[in-house]
Design a protein around this motif. Structure first.
Motif, PDB file in Angstrom:
ATOM      1  N   SER A  34      -5.826   0.019  -1.409  1.00 38.06           N
ATOM      2  CA  SER A  34      -6.641  -0.840  -0.554  1.00 38.06           C
ATOM      3  C   SER A  34      -7.371  -1.873  -1.406  1.00 38.06           C
ATOM      4  CB  SER A  34      -7.665  -0.006   0.228  1.00 38.06           C
ATOM      5  OG  SER A  34      -7.015   0.862   1.126  1.00 38.06           O
ATOM      6  N   PHE A  35      -7.464  -3.091  -0.909  1.00 41.57           N
ATOM      7  CA  PHE A  35      -8.150  -4.169  -1.620  1.00 41.57           C
ATOM      8  C   PHE A  35      -9.577  -3.734  -1.953  1.00 41.57           C
ATOM      9  CE2 PHE A  35     -10.858  -7.980  -1.576  1.00 41.57           C
ATOM     10  CZ  PHE A  35     -10.232  -8.718  -2.570  1.00 41.57           C
ATOM     11  N   GLY A  36      -9.964  -3.909  -3.209  1.00 36.62           N
ATOM     12  CA  GLY A  36     -11.294  -3.511  -3.655  1.00 36.62           C
ATOM     13  C   GLY A  36     -11.344  -2.152  -4.307  1.00 36.62           C
ATOM     14  N   ASP A  37     -10.274  -1.352  -4.175  1.00 38.61           N
ATOM     15  CA  ASP A  37     -10.225  -0.063  -4.860  1.00 38.61           C
ATOM     16  C   ASP A  37     -10.109  -0.266  -6.367  1.00 38.61           C
ATOM     17  OD1 ASP A  37     -10.377   1.282  -2.509  1.00 38.61           O
ATOM     18  OD2 ASP A  37      -8.354   2.112  -2.562  1.00 38.61           O
ATOM     19  N   ALA A  38     -10.430   0.766  -7.125  1.00 39.72           N
ATOM     20  CA  ALA A  38     -10.208   0.733  -8.565  1.00 39.72           C
ATOM     21  C   ALA A  38      -8.721   0.565  -8.843  1.00 39.72           C
ATOM     22  CB  ALA A  38     -10.723   2.017  -9.205  1.00 39.72           C
ATOM     23  N   ALA A  39      -8.394  -0.176  -9.897  1.00 33.78           N
ATOM     24  CA  ALA A  39      -6.996  -0.459 -10.216  1.00 33.78           C
ATOM     25  C   ALA A  39      -6.198   0.819 -10.432  1.00 33.78           C
ATOM     26  CB  ALA A  39      -6.912  -1.339 -11.455  1.00 33.78           C
ATOM     27  N   THR A  40      -6.843   1.860 -10.918  1.00 33.53           N
ATOM     28  CA  THR A  40      -6.137   3.104 -11.231  1.00 33.53           C
ATOM     29  C   THR A  40      -5.840   3.953  -9.999  1.00 33.53           C
ATOM     30  OG1 THR A  40      -8.278   4.124 -11.685  1.00 33.53           O
ATOM     31  CG2 THR A  40      -7.051   3.255 -13.575  1.00 33.53           C
ATOM     32  N   ASN A  41      -6.419   3.608  -8.864  1.00 28.78           N
ATOM     33  CA  ASN A  41      -6.230   4.407  -7.656  1.00 28.78           C
ATOM     34  C   ASN A  41      -4.806   4.216  -7.123  1.00 28.78           C
ATOM     35  OD1 ASN A  41      -6.837   6.098  -5.523  1.00 28.78           O
ATOM     36  ND2 ASN A  41      -7.735   4.482  -4.266  1.00 28.78           N
ATOM     37  N   GLN A  42      -4.064   5.319  -6.981  1.00 31.56           N
ATOM     38  CA  GLN A  42      -2.688   5.280  -6.483  1.00 31.56           C
ATOM     39  C   GLN A  42      -2.558   6.236  -5.297  1.00 31.56           C
ATOM     40  OE1 GLN A  42       0.277   5.698  -9.576  1.00 31.56           O
ATOM     41  NE2 GLN A  42      -1.028   4.738 -11.099  1.00 31.56           N
ATOM     42  N   PRO A  43      -3.093   5.848  -4.143  1.00 28.66           N
ATOM     43  CA  PRO A  43      -3.138   6.774  -3.003  1.00 28.66           C
ATOM     44  C   PRO A  43      -1.763   6.984  -2.381  1.00 28.66           C
ATOM     45  CG  PRO A  43      -3.885   4.613  -2.330  1.00 28.66           C
ATOM     46  CD  PRO A  43      -3.685   4.542  -3.820  1.00 28.66           C
ATOM     47  N   SER A  44      -1.540   8.184  -1.876  1.00 25.77           N
ATOM     48  CA  SER A  44      -0.320   8.449  -1.117  1.00 25.77           C
ATOM     49  C   SER A  44      -0.524   8.119   0.361  1.00 25.77           C
ATOM     50  CB  SER A  44       0.096   9.911  -1.273  1.00 25.77           C
ATOM     51  OG  SER A  44      -0.944  10.779  -0.839  1.00 25.77           O
ATOM     52  N   VAL A  45      -1.797   8.157   0.813  1.00 31.89           N
ATOM     53  CA  VAL A  45      -2.128   7.830   2.211  1.00 31.89           C
ATOM     54  C   VAL A  45      -3.318   6.889   2.221  1.00 31.89           C
ATOM     55  CG1 VAL A  45      -2.853   8.732   4.451  1.00 31.89           C
ATOM     56  CG2 VAL A  45      -1.284  10.074   3.024  1.00 31.89           C
ATOM     57  N   ILE A  46      -3.223   5.817   3.009  1.00 36.02           N
ATOM     58  CA  ILE A  46      -4.311   4.845   3.176  1.00 36.02           C
ATOM     59  C   ILE A  46      -4.633   4.752   4.665  1.00 36.02           C
ATOM     60  CG2 ILE A  46      -5.017   2.428   2.881  1.00 36.02           C
ATOM     61  CD1 ILE A  46      -2.938   2.246   0.605  1.00 36.02           C
ATOM     62  N   ASP A  47      -5.870   5.044   5.050  1.00 36.60           N
ATOM     63  CA  ASP A  47      -6.280   4.936   6.449  1.00 36.60           C
ATOM     64  C   ASP A  47      -6.488   3.474   6.822  1.00 36.60           C
ATOM     65  OD1 ASP A  47      -6.192   7.652   6.833  1.00 36.60           O
ATOM     66  OD2 ASP A  47      -8.349   7.957   6.635  1.00 36.60           O
ATOM     67  N   VAL A  48      -5.923   3.078   7.966  1.00 35.63           N
ATOM     68  CA  VAL A  48      -6.104   1.725   8.507  1.00 35.63           C
ATOM     69  C   VAL A  48      -6.457   1.853   9.982  1.00 35.63           C
ATOM     70  CG1 VAL A  48      -4.544   0.610   6.857  1.00 35.63           C
ATOM     71  CG2 VAL A  48      -3.620   1.524   8.985  1.00 35.63           C
ATOM     72  N   VAL A  49      -7.176   0.866  10.509  1.00 41.09           N
ATOM     73  CA  VAL A  49      -7.672   0.930  11.884  1.00 41.09           C
ATOM     74  C   VAL A  49      -6.711   0.217  12.831  1.00 41.09           C
ATOM     75  CG1 VAL A  49      -9.569   0.312  13.430  1.00 41.09           C
ATOM     76  CG2 VAL A  49     -10.047   1.060  11.083  1.00 41.09           C
ATOM     77  N   SER A  50      -6.384   0.865  13.927  1.00 38.78           N
ATOM     78  CA  SER A  50      -5.513   0.275  14.940  1.00 38.78           C
ATOM     79  C   SER A  50      -6.092  -1.031  15.465  1.00 38.78           C
ATOM     80  CB  SER A  50      -5.338   1.261  16.106  1.00 38.78           C
ATOM     81  OG  SER A  50      -4.521   0.713  17.112  1.00 38.78           O
ATOM     82  N   GLY A  51      -5.268  -2.073  15.533  1.00 38.09           N
ATOM     83  CA  GLY A  51      -5.706  -3.366  16.041  1.00 38.09           C
ATOM     84  C   GLY A  51      -6.441  -4.217  15.030  1.00 38.09           C
ATOM     85  N   SER A  52      -6.511  -3.774  13.774  1.00 38.29           N
ATOM     86  CA  SER A  52      -7.229  -4.521  12.742  1.00 38.29           C
ATOM     87  C   SER A  52      -6.239  -5.135  11.757  1.00 38.29           C
ATOM     88  CB  SER A  52      -8.187  -3.592  11.993  1.00 38.29           C
ATOM     89  OG  SER A  52      -7.458  -2.676  11.186  1.00 38.29           O
ATOM     90  N   THR A  53      -6.755  -5.722  10.675  1.00 36.78           N
ATOM     91  CA  THR A  53      -5.930  -6.153   9.559  1.00 36.78           C
ATOM     92  C   THR A  53      -6.233  -5.260   8.361  1.00 36.78           C
ATOM     93  OG1 THR A  53      -7.572  -7.795   8.843  1.00 36.78           O
ATOM     94  CG2 THR A  53      -5.806  -8.548  10.319  1.00 36.78           C
ATOM     95  N   ALA A  54      -5.218  -5.006   7.553  1.00 38.32           N
ATOM     96  CA  ALA A  54      -5.370  -4.186   6.356  1.00 38.32           C
ATOM     97  C   ALA A  54      -4.935  -4.999   5.154  1.00 38.32           C
ATOM     98  CB  ALA A  54      -4.529  -2.917   6.469  1.00 38.32           C
ATOM     99  N   ARG A  55      -5.806  -5.114   4.149  1.00 39.04           N
ATOM    100  CA  ARG A  55      -5.488  -5.858   2.934  1.00 39.04           C
ATOM    101  C   ARG A  55      -5.171  -4.883   1.811  1.00 39.04           C
ATOM    102  NH1 ARG A  55      -9.226 -10.653   0.170  1.00 39.04           N
ATOM    103  NH2 ARG A  55      -7.611 -11.442  -1.268  1.00 39.04           N
ATOM    104  N   LEU A  56      -3.989  -5.025   1.247  1.00 42.18           N
ATOM    105  CA  LEU A  56      -3.515  -4.135   0.196  1.00 42.18           C
ATOM    106  C   LEU A  56      -3.329  -4.911  -1.098  1.00 42.18           C
ATOM    107  CD1 LEU A  56      -0.714  -2.330   2.243  1.00 42.18           C
ATOM    108  CD2 LEU A  56      -3.101  -1.608   1.977  1.00 42.18           C
ATOM    109  N   SER A  57      -3.550  -4.250  -2.225  1.00 44.72           N
ATOM    110  CA  SER A  57      -3.369  -4.855  -3.537  1.00 44.72           C
ATOM    111  C   SER A  57      -2.220  -4.172  -4.264  1.00 44.72           C
ATOM    112  CB  SER A  57      -4.644  -4.736  -4.376  1.00 44.72           C
ATOM    113  OG  SER A  57      -5.717  -5.447  -3.783  1.00 44.72           O
ATOM    114  N   VAL A  58      -1.430  -4.962  -4.997  1.00 46.77           N
ATOM    115  CA  VAL A  58      -0.312  -4.443  -5.792  1.00 46.77           C
ATOM    116  C   VAL A  58      -0.661  -4.556  -7.274  1.00 46.77           C
ATOM    117  CG1 VAL A  58       2.116  -4.724  -6.397  1.00 46.77           C
ATOM    118  CG2 VAL A  58       1.373  -5.084  -4.027  1.00 46.77           C
TER     119      VAL A  58
END
Length: 229
Positions: A34-58
């Motif tokens: 998720s955008f804003g997470d620590a660079a080292t964070n490698q989650p297997s599951v990311i919670d997102v809200v229905s009807g919203s926008t989700a910003r992801l970082s690579v």
């Protein structure tokens, strides 16, 4: 994983081909969070809200590769059984909203017109956003072995109902596949991860007004407590 490679750059069609020599003892790893997470964070599951926008970082990390002069990737957020830029997704649980390279020299060296499409191969394959940045004369600032390098951000519209799981990936299946995740260094050699990075966007409900009110009261109390210290 470093491989021999022969690829042709066709900016208009989004097909990328390069040539190089084989070697060993190199590695590349991509992941997203998720955008804003620590660079080292490698989650297997990311919670997102229905009807919203989700910003992801690579992000990416390399070993025995050196500073990079090229990055090519596809972030898959759906699936498809068709091929190329005209591919259509099997579902619209998540749809493209916006894409941003993380720094100016990546933006300045984007190859062709990045966009959505399906990968190569047969059967069901990822559908998502493809982008390549390639500079012949220079290397991108901040890249190098051992660095958790912020590549880009992508924003998705979350259209699915609560409870839906949306598979996402930074896609890589080797030199024979178009739109594969790829790394090119200043020695004109392309590197591939051993496998794609897979995760799941888990869709949660929109918070109810009562829940939001409770959160607001809690935040206000926390602010007052800090001011009173």
């Amino acid at each position: 994983m470093r491989k021999s490679w022969v690829r042709l750059v066709l900016a208009c069609s989004g097909v990328y081909v390069f040539v190089g020599q084989a070697a060993a003892q190199s590695s590349v790893q991509f992941w997203l969070n998720s955008f804003g997470d620590a660079a080292t964070n490698q989650p297997s599951v990311i919670d997102v809200v229905s009807g919203s926008t989700a910003r992801l970082s690579v992000y990416l990390h390399t070993s025995n590769v050196g500073p990079l002069s090229g990055i090519s990737m596809m972030l898959g957020y759906s699936t498809t059984s068709t091929f190329g830029p005209s591919a259509t997704p099997d579902n619209t649980f998540a749809t493209f909203n916006a894409f941003n390279w993380a720094q100016a020299d990546l933006t300045a060296n984007q190859v062709g017109g990045a966009g959505t499409g399906g990968g190569a191969g047969t059967g069901t394959r990822p559908f998502g956003y493809t982008a390549t940045s390639l500079t012949v004369a220079n290397t991108f600032s901040g890249t190098g072995d051992g660095v958790n390098f912020h590549v880009c951000d992508i924003t998705l519209n979350i259209n699915a109902a609560a409870g839906t799981d949306i598979p996402v990936s930074v896609w890589s299946f080797g030199t024979s596949d178009l739109y594969a995740t790829a790394i090119v260094n200043g020695n004109n050699v392309e590197y591939f991860p051993n496998s794609p990075y897979n995760a799941t966007l888990h869709v949660v409900p929109v918070p109810e007004p009562a829940s939001l009110a409770i959160l607001g009261v809690g935040a206000l109390a926390l602010i007052r407590r800090r001011r009173s210290r």
